[in-house]
Design an enzyme around this catalytic site. Structure first.
Site, PDB file in Angstrom:
ATOM      1  N   LYS A 112       0.979  -1.060   0.209  1.00  0.00           N
ATOM      2  CA  LYS A 112      -0.105   0.020   0.140  1.00  0.00           C
ATOM      3  C   LYS A 112       0.771   1.382  -0.081  1.00  0.00           C
ATOM      4  CE  LYS A 112      -4.269  -1.939   1.965  1.00  0.00           C
ATOM      5  NZ  LYS A 112      -5.078  -2.007   3.009  1.00  0.00           N
ATOM      6  N   LYS A 192      -7.395 -12.672  -7.390  1.00  0.00           N
ATOM      7  CA  LYS A 192      -8.541 -12.803  -6.499  1.00  0.00           C
ATOM      8  C   LYS A 192      -9.506 -11.740  -7.060  1.00  0.00           C
ATOM      9  CE  LYS A 192      -8.893 -12.648  -1.585  1.00  0.00           C
ATOM     10  NZ  LYS A 192      -8.024 -12.535  -0.274  1.00  0.00           N
ATOM     11  N   LYS A 195     -13.190  -5.699  -5.820  1.00  0.00           N
ATOM     12  CA  LYS A 195     -14.256  -4.600  -6.122  1.00  0.00           C
ATOM     13  C   LYS A 195     -13.464  -3.755  -6.951  1.00  0.00           C
ATOM     14  CE  LYS A 195     -13.627  -3.186  -1.387  1.00  0.00           C
ATOM     15  NZ  LYS A 195     -14.291  -3.185  -0.118  1.00  0.00           N
TER      16      LYS A 195
END
Ligand code: TRP
Length: 324
Positions: A112, A192, A195
């Protein structure tokens, strides 16, 4: 000792099939056996750049999604983390004794930080997660594989604290679902379901229109060959569909292989799509029937209970370390 489960999810947008199979279904089952607390972790969500108006909507939306997916507010506690600021106080206390090294080695921190730059919130993220879990003396934490490091760190923190100041925290166990822990993209079964996938066909949202759900399954990527066989190495697309089908039909993987082994991929995809559409129907209906004011009332009263419970633990913690 009370058997208590705690888990959390970040309010960062729409929930999808991966969240249902990988998290909610498990949360719902665990309500039968555990005293359950499920949290909208909005303090975590601000560790990445965010739009205030979106966050405001998402933190209520996600609580509604928990309920629509079967988390029962009569039995389980559902609240938004920022409504129980004791989480942040415990984070500070736990952080005081936590060495830097392990925090810098967290893969999520590194990933991140690459996207958003080095932010203190990303560095401290796992400490806050440890506080979430320990403030309720949770004994079980259902999370996906991507949370292994955070759970290990939580266990280390609990043990260190107990060793230094006396037994306060149970050391929580990580719980992973046997099947469907990883729901993969319908367009790329090696990554995976997410969203934020730019490909609209990759991800099935939980409360989305049934026709769209069906279309996504019809367009799902399959593999070479013709057999419906469970084999992640050779047939990741089909294996992903088999797992999803197993969750929604209740049939075991061998049963599905026996029944569908010789079928055309196209027919199998329609069967999976139909099972998912049927399975999601009650969730969508529940979601649509939920009244925002009523949900707000639940969240407010549950947060009040959350603060009381958190204060009990914090009282012990303050006494143990000399702050009371
Ligand atoms: N980090 C978790 C995730 O992204 C969310 C989370 C925050 C959590 N606090 C938690 C999960 C406590 C379990 C327990 O999935």
């Amino acid at each position: 000792m009370t058997k208590r489960v705690f888990s959390g999810m970040q309010p960062t947008g729409s929930v999808h099939l991966g969240n249902l199979i990988g998290a909610f279904n498990n949360w719902v089952t665990m309500q039968d056996e555990y005293d359950a607390i499920y949290c909208v972790v909005d303090f975590h969500a601000i560790t990445m750049p965010h739009e205030p108006a979106e966050l405001r909507v998402n933190r209520t939306y996600l609580a509604k999604a928990f309920i629509a997916a079967g988390v029962d507010p009569e039995r389980s506690l559902i609240y938004r983390q920022a409504d129980v600021p004791q989480h942040a106080e415990l984070m500070w206390i736990l952080g005081a004794d936590t060495p830097f090294g392990p925090l810098t080695r967290m893969t999520q921190f590194k990933d991140k930080s690459e996207k958003a730059g080095e932010r203190f919130g990303l560095f401290a993220y796992p400490l806050l997660q440890a506080a979430d879990i320990l403030i309720h003396k949770a004994t079980a934490v259902p999370v996906g594989d991507d949370q292994t490091q955070h759970l290990e760190l939580t266990r280390d923190i609990a043990q260190r604290f107990n060793g230094m100041y006396g037994e306060v925290f149970p050391v929580p166990e990580r719980i992973t679902p046997e099947i469907g822990a990883r729901v993969m993209s319908l367009q790329d079964p090696t990554s995976k379901m997410s969203k934020s996938d730019p490909d609209q066909n990759a991800t099935v949202m939980l409360f989305e229109d049934p026709d769209r759900v069906m279309k996504k399954f019809k367009r799902a990527v399959t593999d070479s060959g013709t057999e419906v066989r469970y084999d992640w190495d050779e047939k990741p697309g089909i294996s992903n569909l088999i797992e999803i089908f197993s969750v929604f039909s209740g049939a075991s993987i061998p049963e599905i292989e026996a029944e569908w082994g010789e079928s055309l991929y196209g027919h199998f995809k329609v069967a999976v799509g139909e099972a998912v559409v049927e399975g999601l129907r009650p969730l969508r209906e529940k979601f649509e029937s939920l009244d925002d004011g009523e949900v707000e009332g639940i969240l407010t009263s549950h947060a009040a209970r959350g603060r009381e419970m958190a204060e009990d633990t914090l009282g012990e913690v303050r006494a143990a370390i000399g702050l009371a």
